[in-house]
Design a protein around this motif. Structure first.
Motif, short mmCIF file in Angstrom:
data_model
loop_
_atom_site.label_atom_id
_atom_site.label_comp_id
_atom_site.label_asym_id
_atom_site.label_seq_id
_atom_site.Cartn_x
_atom_site.Cartn_y
_atom_site.Cartn_z
N SER A 150 0.81 -1.22 0.00
CA SER A 150 0.00 0.00 0.00
C SER A 150 0.84 1.27 0.00
CB SER A 150 -0.92 0.01 1.23
OG SER A 150 -0.14 0.02 2.42
N VAL A 151 2.15 1.12 -0.02
CA VAL A 151 3.06 2.26 0.03
C VAL A 151 3.30 2.80 -1.37
CG1 VAL A 151 5.41 2.98 0.59
CG2 VAL A 151 4.17 1.46 2.14
N THR A 152 3.15 4.11 -1.54
CA THR A 152 3.36 4.71 -2.85
C THR A 152 4.85 4.79 -3.17
OG1 THR A 152 3.52 6.97 -2.00
CG2 THR A 152 1.31 6.13 -2.48
N ARG A 153 5.16 5.11 -4.42
CA ARG A 153 6.57 5.23 -4.82
C ARG A 153 7.26 6.32 -4.01
NH1 ARG A 153 9.32 8.54 -8.01
NH2 ARG A 153 7.41 9.60 -8.67
N ARG A 154 6.60 7.44 -3.82
CA ARG A 154 7.21 8.53 -3.04
C ARG A 154 7.40 8.11 -1.58
NH1 ARG A 154 10.38 12.47 -4.08
NH2 ARG A 154 9.02 13.77 -5.36
N GLU A 155 6.40 7.44 -1.02
CA GLU A 155 6.53 6.98 0.36
C GLU A 155 7.67 5.98 0.50
OE1 GLU A 155 1.86 7.51 1.80
OE2 GLU A 155 2.58 5.59 1.04
N ARG A 156 7.88 5.16 -0.51
CA ARG A 156 8.99 4.21 -0.48
C ARG A 156 10.33 4.96 -0.45
NH1 ARG A 156 9.53 -1.41 -2.24
NH2 ARG A 156 7.27 -1.36 -2.53
N GLU A 157 10.40 6.05 -1.21
CA GLU A 157 11.61 6.89 -1.20
C GLU A 157 11.82 7.49 0.18
OE1 GLU A 157 11.58 8.46 -5.86
OE2 GLU A 157 10.68 9.68 -4.27
N SER A 192 2.03 9.09 7.17
CA SER A 192 1.30 8.10 6.38
C SER A 192 1.95 6.72 6.47
CB SER A 192 1.25 8.55 4.91
OG SER A 192 0.58 7.59 4.11
N HIS A 237 4.32 12.46 4.77
CA HIS A 237 4.66 11.14 4.24
C HIS A 237 5.07 10.19 5.36
CE1 HIS A 237 4.16 11.98 0.05
NE2 HIS A 237 5.15 12.84 -0.04
N LYS A 291 0.20 3.28 7.60
CA LYS A 291 0.09 2.16 6.67
C LYS A 291 0.85 0.92 7.15
CE LYS A 291 -0.72 4.70 2.35
NZ LYS A 291 -0.19 4.97 0.98
#
Length: 218
Positions: A153-160, A191, A188, A195
């Motif tokens: 559920s983690v977005t690309r930006r959140e992964r960064e 979030s 972020h 998550k």
């Protein structure tokens, strides 16, 4: 609101010094003292404090085992580990047990009081001088196999952002690195905490390593 604290240390003199400083804060109250880990667990069950200041080396049940039990039974309670020894084994075991802070006893008592405020607010704190070494040393220890579904559920930006948190960067440093505002970086991180069901920033660091997003620098 008053921050309710339990002090757990087998040395009455240490507890007395901590109580003396904590009692000077109008918004913090020591509700009980424990001389063993087992007593700390019992008092937490009965009183549901916001923060437990926990010595690591105590007779019988030590602070790490007591912390594991407290976090399992009272997830809302935060634990600050307090010890004379800042060796890596103690740091790693404390964080794996669920502690939100790790301090050494030669810190100023006023700094320990500040740590109570920080941890009670939901953040995490490790004594200066331990943090960076911890991040590198932690990465070199065996970790559980990565669990990719946890990051589904983690977005690309959140992964960064998670990767940079794992490298020990602050929100301001993350913002500068990703060319976003500090407020956006903070959002972020918030979030990610939600998550990934992480208690605090320290658990995000652990998850970043466990997921293979960060590896130790060579």
């Amino acid at each position: 609101m008053t921050i309710r604290v339990v002090l757990a240390d087998d040395q009455p003199l240490i507890r007395a010094g901590l109580r003396m400083v904590i009692d000077t804060a109008p918004d913090v109250e020591v509700v009980a003292e424990a001389g063993t880990g087992a007593q700390a667990v019992q008092l937490t069950r009965r009183l549901c404090p916001d923060v437990v200041v926990m010595d690591i080396r105590m007779p019988g049940m030590d602070g790490i085992e007591a912390t594991q039990t407290i976090i399992a039974e009272s997830p809302a309670t935060r634990v600050i580990m307090l010890t004379t020894f800042d060796d890596d084994d103690n740091v790693h075991a404390s964080l794996r047990a669920g502690a939100s802070g790790f301090l050494v006893k030669d810190m100023a008592l006023e700094d320990i009081l500040s740590a109570v405020h920080v941890v009670a607010a939901g953040d995490a704190l490790i004594a200066p001088g331990v943090t960076r070494r911890l991040i590198e040393d932690f990465a070199r220890r065996p970790a559980p196999a990565p669990r990719p579904r946890e990051l589904a559920s983690v977005t690309r930006r959140e992964r960064e952002v998670l990767t940079l948190v794992g490298r020990g960067l602050s929100n301001a440093e993350i913002a500068a690195r990703l060319h976003i505002s500090p407020g956006t970086a903070k959002a972020h991180v918030a979030s990610l905490l939600t998550k990934l069901d992480a208690r605090d920033r320290i658990q995000l660091v652990i998850m970043a390593y466990d997921a293979g997003l960060v590896s130790p620098s060579r």
